[in-house]
Design a protein around this motif. Structure first.
Motif, PDB file in Angstrom:
ATOM      1  N   ARG A   1       4.652   5.574  -1.127  1.00  0.00           N
ATOM      2  CA  ARG A   1       3.273   4.321  -0.696  1.00  0.00           C
ATOM      3  C   ARG A   1       2.003   3.964  -1.527  1.00  0.00           C
ATOM      4  O   ARG A   1       1.789   3.379  -2.538  1.00  0.00           O
ATOM      5  CB  ARG A   1       2.597   4.572   0.688  1.00  0.00           C
ATOM      6  CG  ARG A   1       4.201   4.246   1.784  1.00  0.00           C
ATOM      7  CD  ARG A   1       2.523   4.898   2.892  1.00  0.00           C
ATOM      8  NE  ARG A   1       2.066   3.518   3.036  1.00  0.00           N
ATOM      9  CZ  ARG A   1       1.729   2.176   3.881  1.00  0.00           C
ATOM     10  NH1 ARG A   1       3.279   1.972   4.603  1.00  0.00           N
ATOM     11  NH2 ARG A   1       1.215   1.592   3.984  1.00  0.00           N
ATOM     12  N   LYS A   2       1.477   5.761  -2.114  1.00  0.00           N
ATOM     13  CA  LYS A   2       0.709   5.455  -3.616  1.00  0.00           C
ATOM     14  C   LYS A   2       1.012   4.721  -4.707  1.00  0.00           C
ATOM     15  O   LYS A   2      -0.018   3.891  -5.243  1.00  0.00           O
ATOM     16  CB  LYS A   2       0.159   7.032  -3.294  1.00  0.00           C
ATOM     17  CG  LYS A   2      -0.588   7.496  -1.682  1.00  0.00           C
ATOM     18  CD  LYS A   2      -1.979   6.655  -2.421  1.00  0.00           C
ATOM     19  CE  LYS A   2      -3.065   7.369  -0.595  1.00  0.00           C
ATOM     20  NZ  LYS A   2      -3.834   7.028  -1.029  1.00  0.00           N
TER      21      LYS A   2
ATOM     22  N   MET B   1       4.018   9.507  -0.783  1.00  0.00           N
ATOM     23  CA  MET B   1       3.489   9.665  -2.177  1.00  0.00           C
ATOM     24  C   MET B   1       4.462   8.184  -3.146  1.00  0.00           C
ATOM     25  O   MET B   1       4.083   7.457  -3.847  1.00  0.00           O
ATOM     26  CB  MET B   1       4.105  11.093  -2.825  1.00  0.00           C
ATOM     27  CG  MET B   1       3.916  11.921  -2.828  1.00  0.00           C
ATOM     28  SD  MET B   1       2.044  11.136  -2.581  1.00  0.00           S
ATOM     29  CE  MET B   1       2.036  11.615  -4.703  1.00  0.00           C
TER      30      MET B   1
ATOM     31  N   GLU C   1       1.031   0.965  -3.616  1.00  0.00           N
ATOM     32  CA  GLU C   1      -0.715   0.505  -3.646  1.00  0.00           C
ATOM     33  C   GLU C   1      -1.356   0.388  -5.400  1.00  0.00           C
ATOM     34  O   GLU C   1      -2.215   0.569  -6.033  1.00  0.00           O
ATOM     35  CB  GLU C   1      -1.233   1.765  -2.971  1.00  0.00           C
ATOM     36  CG  GLU C   1      -1.191   0.553  -1.321  1.00  0.00           C
ATOM     37  CD  GLU C   1      -1.038   2.344  -0.566  1.00  0.00           C
ATOM     38  OE1 GLU C   1      -2.071   2.815  -1.307  1.00  0.00           O
ATOM     39  OE2 GLU C   1      -0.780   2.381   0.978  1.00  0.00           O
ATOM     40  N   LEU C   2      -0.690   1.228  -5.871  1.00  0.00           N
ATOM     41  CA  LEU C   2      -1.024   1.657  -7.594  1.00  0.00           C
ATOM     42  C   LEU C   2      -1.095   0.602  -7.827  1.00  0.00           C
ATOM     43  O   LEU C   2      -1.997   0.490  -9.323  1.00  0.00           O
ATOM     44  CB  LEU C   2      -0.694   2.858  -8.185  1.00  0.00           C
ATOM     45  CG  LEU C   2      -0.870   2.966  -9.482  1.00  0.00           C
ATOM     46  CD1 LEU C   2      -2.402   3.003 -10.306  1.00  0.00           C
ATOM     47  CD2 LEU C   2      -0.281   4.515 -10.486  1.00  0.00           C
TER      48      LEU C   2
ATOM     49  N   LYS D   1       1.341  13.285  -9.573  1.00  0.00           N
ATOM     50  CA  LYS D   1       0.851  14.114  -9.338  1.00  0.00           C
ATOM     51  C   LYS D   1       1.617  14.793  -8.215  1.00  0.00           C
ATOM     52  O   LYS D   1       2.976  14.427  -8.864  1.00  0.00           O
ATOM     53  CB  LYS D   1      -0.144  13.429  -7.830  1.00  0.00           C
ATOM     54  CG  LYS D   1      -0.630  14.657  -7.359  1.00  0.00           C
ATOM     55  CD  LYS D   1      -1.896  14.668  -8.265  1.00  0.00           C
ATOM     56  CE  LYS D   1      -2.760  13.853  -8.233  1.00  0.00           C
ATOM     57  NZ  LYS D   1      -4.435  14.539  -8.513  1.00  0.00           N
TER      58      LYS D   1
ATOM     59  N   LYS E   1      -3.044  -2.347  -6.989  1.00  0.00           N
ATOM     60  CA  LYS E   1      -4.949  -1.728  -7.441  1.00  0.00           C
ATOM     61  C   LYS E   1      -5.187  -2.411  -9.219  1.00  0.00           C
ATOM     62  O   LYS E   1      -5.888  -2.598  -9.716  1.00  0.00           O
ATOM     63  CB  LYS E   1      -4.273  -0.597  -7.462  1.00  0.00           C
ATOM     64  CG  LYS E   1      -6.019   0.034  -7.954  1.00  0.00           C
ATOM     65  CD  LYS E   1      -6.370   1.572  -6.682  1.00  0.00           C
ATOM     66  CE  LYS E   1      -7.975   2.166  -7.600  1.00  0.00           C
ATOM     67  NZ  LYS E   1      -7.927   3.474  -6.934  1.00  0.00           N
TER      68      LYS E   1
ATOM     69  N   TYR F   1       7.891   3.814  -1.151  1.00  0.00           N
ATOM     70  CA  TYR F   1       7.309   3.060  -1.741  1.00  0.00           C
ATOM     71  C   TYR F   1       7.956   1.465  -0.891  1.00  0.00           C
ATOM     72  O   TYR F   1       6.750   0.104  -2.301  1.00  0.00           O
ATOM     73  CB  TYR F   1       8.601   2.637  -3.491  1.00  0.00           C
ATOM     74  CG  TYR F   1       7.878   2.031  -4.548  1.00  0.00           C
ATOM     75  CD1 TYR F   1       6.730   2.261  -5.506  1.00  0.00           C
ATOM     76  CD2 TYR F   1       9.296   1.318  -4.948  1.00  0.00           C
ATOM     77  CE1 TYR F   1       6.660   1.512  -6.401  1.00  0.00           C
ATOM     78  CE2 TYR F   1       9.614   0.223  -6.303  1.00  0.00           C
ATOM     79  CZ  TYR F   1       7.939   0.708  -6.478  1.00  0.00           C
ATOM     80  OH  TYR F   1       7.264  -0.470  -7.961  1.00  0.00           O
TER      81      TYR F   1
END
Length: 319
Positions: A141-142, A139, A145-146, A115, A149, A54
């Motif tokens: 990192r996602k 996860m 990135e969220l 998720k 975004k 993260y």
């Protein structure tokens, strides 16, 4: 299931193989663990791995937004205040006139994102590729990135504000048709500095960043760097160092990826607000052993939101 907030101390974490060893323990002993032992082990270590993923992403949304926390999932109201009333001369024995502030408001709320993933016992025992270490990292990192975004989707979608006008619109006087050159930057700077408050008063907006997609990076950086050994006035660069350059990959999805934005300091001017649930700044991970099948399930949750609070402080420039 066992849950852990991502507050683990990352210092002292070893190599990837060390982390895998910490996560898996001795693979031969997996079959001897009780149902509660393995999730507890994973919750302690995977949270730290998730946090590393993260925090390891290079993001730019913090340069164009202000971070806040909110106490719950209820709608948040953000009041946009106009300038303070002008001070007027008070005559001898005269009364002070009553002033007022103009105000408008924007509303938004944070949302829950998440998720769930299943990992089989066979994967755990055959983890030659460090799957158990890489999944929490990916996860994390996602989740990061969220955040990026959500903030940049505001620039991409150009949503309507509370007044019914698009964030970037002729009504808000924050759009310019120009190229990325001295003339274009001059037009954008003037448009930014001409912006007014709710009562039509002059406000002092200081430009901070030129925000663009990678397709404009070379030209943007060249435009804003120091001139090399200028010999005449015409060869000097009047815009050197006036703003920084923020290059964002998400802006490749703009309808016109050659467009760019001139933006003020988000800490000094209300522009875009990024919010997270109070006490939960980072994503949250939870592990649970399977009962119907052999294996584990991992759940990641992140509660965040973003909203444009004011159109002042931003100018969109399109070729």
């Amino acid at each position: 299931g066992v849950s852990r907030p991502l507050g683990a101390n990352m210092r002292g974490m070893g190599s990837r193989s060390d982390r895998a060893g910490a996560i898996l323990g001795q693979r031969a002993a997996v079959g001897m663990m009780t149902p509660s032992d393995f999730p507890m082990l994973l919750a302690n270590v995977a949270s730290a791995v998730l946090l590393r993923g993260y925090e390891g992403v290079n993001l730019t949304f913090g340069q164009i937004s202000r971070e806040v926390s909110v106490p719950d999932f209820k709608e948040v109201s953000r009041v946009r205040m106009g300038g303070a009333p002008e001070l007027e001369k008070v005559k001898d024995t005269g009364e002070y006139t009553l002033g007022s502030f103009d105000e408008a408001g924007e509303k938004y709320k944070i949302e829950k994102f998440g998720k769930r993933l299943a990992i089989s016992r066979e994967t755990i025992l055959n983890d030659d590729l460090d799957t158990m270490g890489r999944i929490p990292m990916a996860m994390g990192r996602k989740a990061a990135e969220l955040e990026n975004k959500l903030v940049y989707s505001i620039l991409l979608k150009n949503p309507n504000m509370a007044d019914g006008q698009a964030l970037f619109s002729a009504a808000h006087k924050n759009m310019v048709t120009a190229g990325l050159d001295e003339n274009g930057l001059e037009a954008a700077l003037l448009k930014l500095r001409e912006q007014k408050g709710l009562a039509g008063e002059r406000i002092r907006v200081t430009p901070r960043n030129l925000v663009c997609s990678p397709r404009r990076e070379r030209v943007a950086r060249k435009l804003l760097v120091l001139s090399t050994n200028p010999t005449t006035t015409d060869e000097t660069n009047p815009y050197q160092g006036i703003v920084g350059v923020v290059v964002e990959m998400d802006l490749l999805d703009l309808d016109d990826p050659l467009a760019y934005f001139l933006m003020a300091d988000p800490q000094a001017t209300d522009m875009i607000e990024f919010a997270y649930l109070e006490g939960h700044r980072q994503p949250y991970i939870e592990w649970q052993t399977g009962f119907e099948i052999d294996g584990l399930q991992m759940k990641v949750r992140h509660e965040i939101g973003a909203k444009a609070i004011d159109h002042v402080g931003m100018v969109m420039v399109t070729p």
